[in-house]
Design a protein around this motif. Sequence first.
Motif, PDB file in Angstrom:
ATOM      1  N   SER A 108     120.365 -28.670 -29.777  1.00  0.00           N
ATOM      2  CA  SER A 108     121.746 -29.150 -29.820  1.00  0.00           C
ATOM      3  C   SER A 108     122.643 -28.303 -28.913  1.00  0.00           C
ATOM      4  N   ALA A 109     122.471 -26.996 -28.960  1.00  0.00           N
ATOM      5  CA  ALA A 109     123.257 -26.115 -28.090  1.00  0.00           C
ATOM      6  C   ALA A 109     122.914 -26.350 -26.617  1.00  0.00           C
ATOM      7  N   VAL A 110     121.639 -26.609 -26.332  1.00  0.00           N
ATOM      8  CA  VAL A 110     121.224 -26.892 -24.950  1.00  0.00           C
ATOM      9  C   VAL A 110     121.834 -28.208 -24.480  1.00  0.00           C
ATOM     10  N   PHE A 111     121.782 -29.240 -25.314  1.00  0.00           N
ATOM     11  CA  PHE A 111     122.395 -30.527 -24.954  1.00  0.00           C
ATOM     12  C   PHE A 111     123.893 -30.370 -24.703  1.00  0.00           C
ATOM     13  N   TYR A 112     124.551 -29.559 -25.531  1.00  0.00           N
ATOM     14  CA  TYR A 112     125.984 -29.339 -25.337  1.00  0.00           C
ATOM     15  C   TYR A 112     126.221 -28.603 -24.018  1.00  0.00           C
ATOM     16  N   GLY A 113     125.359 -27.647 -23.697  1.00  0.00           N
ATOM     17  CA  GLY A 113     125.479 -26.944 -22.409  1.00  0.00           C
ATOM     18  C   GLY A 113     125.289 -27.882 -21.234  1.00  0.00           C
ATOM     19  N   VAL A 114     124.358 -28.811 -21.354  1.00  0.00           N
ATOM     20  CA  VAL A 114     124.158 -29.805 -20.294  1.00  0.00           C
ATOM     21  C   VAL A 114     125.397 -30.687 -20.179  1.00  0.00           C
ATOM     22  N   PHE A 115     125.970 -31.069 -21.311  1.00  0.00           N
ATOM     23  CA  PHE A 115     127.195 -31.871 -21.294  1.00  0.00           C
ATOM     24  C   PHE A 115     128.320 -31.155 -20.540  1.00  0.00           C
ATOM     25  N   MET A 116     128.377 -29.847 -20.650  1.00  0.00           N
ATOM     26  CA  MET A 116     129.442 -29.094 -19.988  1.00  0.00           C
ATOM     27  C   MET A 116     129.338 -29.144 -18.468  1.00  0.00           C
ATOM     28  N   VAL A 117     128.137 -29.314 -17.919  1.00  0.00           N
ATOM     29  CA  VAL A 117     127.979 -29.234 -16.468  1.00  0.00           C
ATOM     30  C   VAL A 117     127.767 -30.580 -15.778  1.00  0.00           C
ATOM     31  N   VAL A 118     127.410 -31.634 -16.510  1.00  0.00           N
ATOM     32  CA  VAL A 118     127.202 -32.928 -15.850  1.00  0.00           C
ATOM     33  C   VAL A 118     128.539 -33.642 -15.671  1.00  0.00           C
ATOM     34  N   ARG A 119     128.529 -34.598 -14.766  1.00  0.00           N
ATOM     35  CA  ARG A 119     129.739 -35.398 -14.536  1.00  0.00           C
ATOM     36  C   ARG A 119     129.985 -36.303 -15.731  1.00  0.00           C
ATOM     37  N   VAL A 120     131.216 -36.292 -16.191  1.00  0.00           N
ATOM     38  CA  VAL A 120     131.564 -37.118 -17.334  1.00  0.00           C
ATOM     39  C   VAL A 120     132.256 -38.389 -16.870  1.00  0.00           C
ATOM     40  N   ASP A 121     133.218 -38.238 -16.004  1.00  0.00           N
ATOM     41  CA  ASP A 121     133.963 -39.402 -15.530  1.00  0.00           C
ATOM     42  C   ASP A 121     134.412 -39.119 -14.104  1.00  0.00           C
TER      43      ASP A 121
END
Length: 142
Positions: A12-25
């Motif tokens: 879960s922490a890794v997925f959140y870290g990936v969310f922080m660096v990928v393009r969201v919008d």
Amino acid sequence: MNRLALALLILSAVFYGVFMVVRVDGEDRGWSAWVEVADHLSSGDWQTEEARSHDNLLMGGFVVTSFLAVGGPLLFPLARRSRACWWVMMTLASCATVTTGLLLYFTIVDEYPAGLWWLGAALFAHLGGLVCVRGTRKELPA
């Protein structure tokens, strides 16, 4: 079961870290959501009657989700030993997962940004990790 729980909480922490660096919008990355939360809170707009409760709910859920995803692996020993702590974490995780899922379900969008799926995966991994937590065994006196 506890190893699986810890693995899911770390995931879960890794997925959140990936969310922080990928393009969201567009050109925005996941970490830019923190800038929007800070701007919204510092402007004072969230305190007015004209404030949209939808934005306040999203920002509050994002903050809770962030603390859960990052703090989950660190709070694992405490959740394992204390059922009260486990219940608090489980309630927060369930509320965050359900409200985020409902908001995504009822929001009419042709296609969700890729970063949003990482945040959803972090929520479900955290909730799954908490479900798998088993308490410590207590020795009964003979």
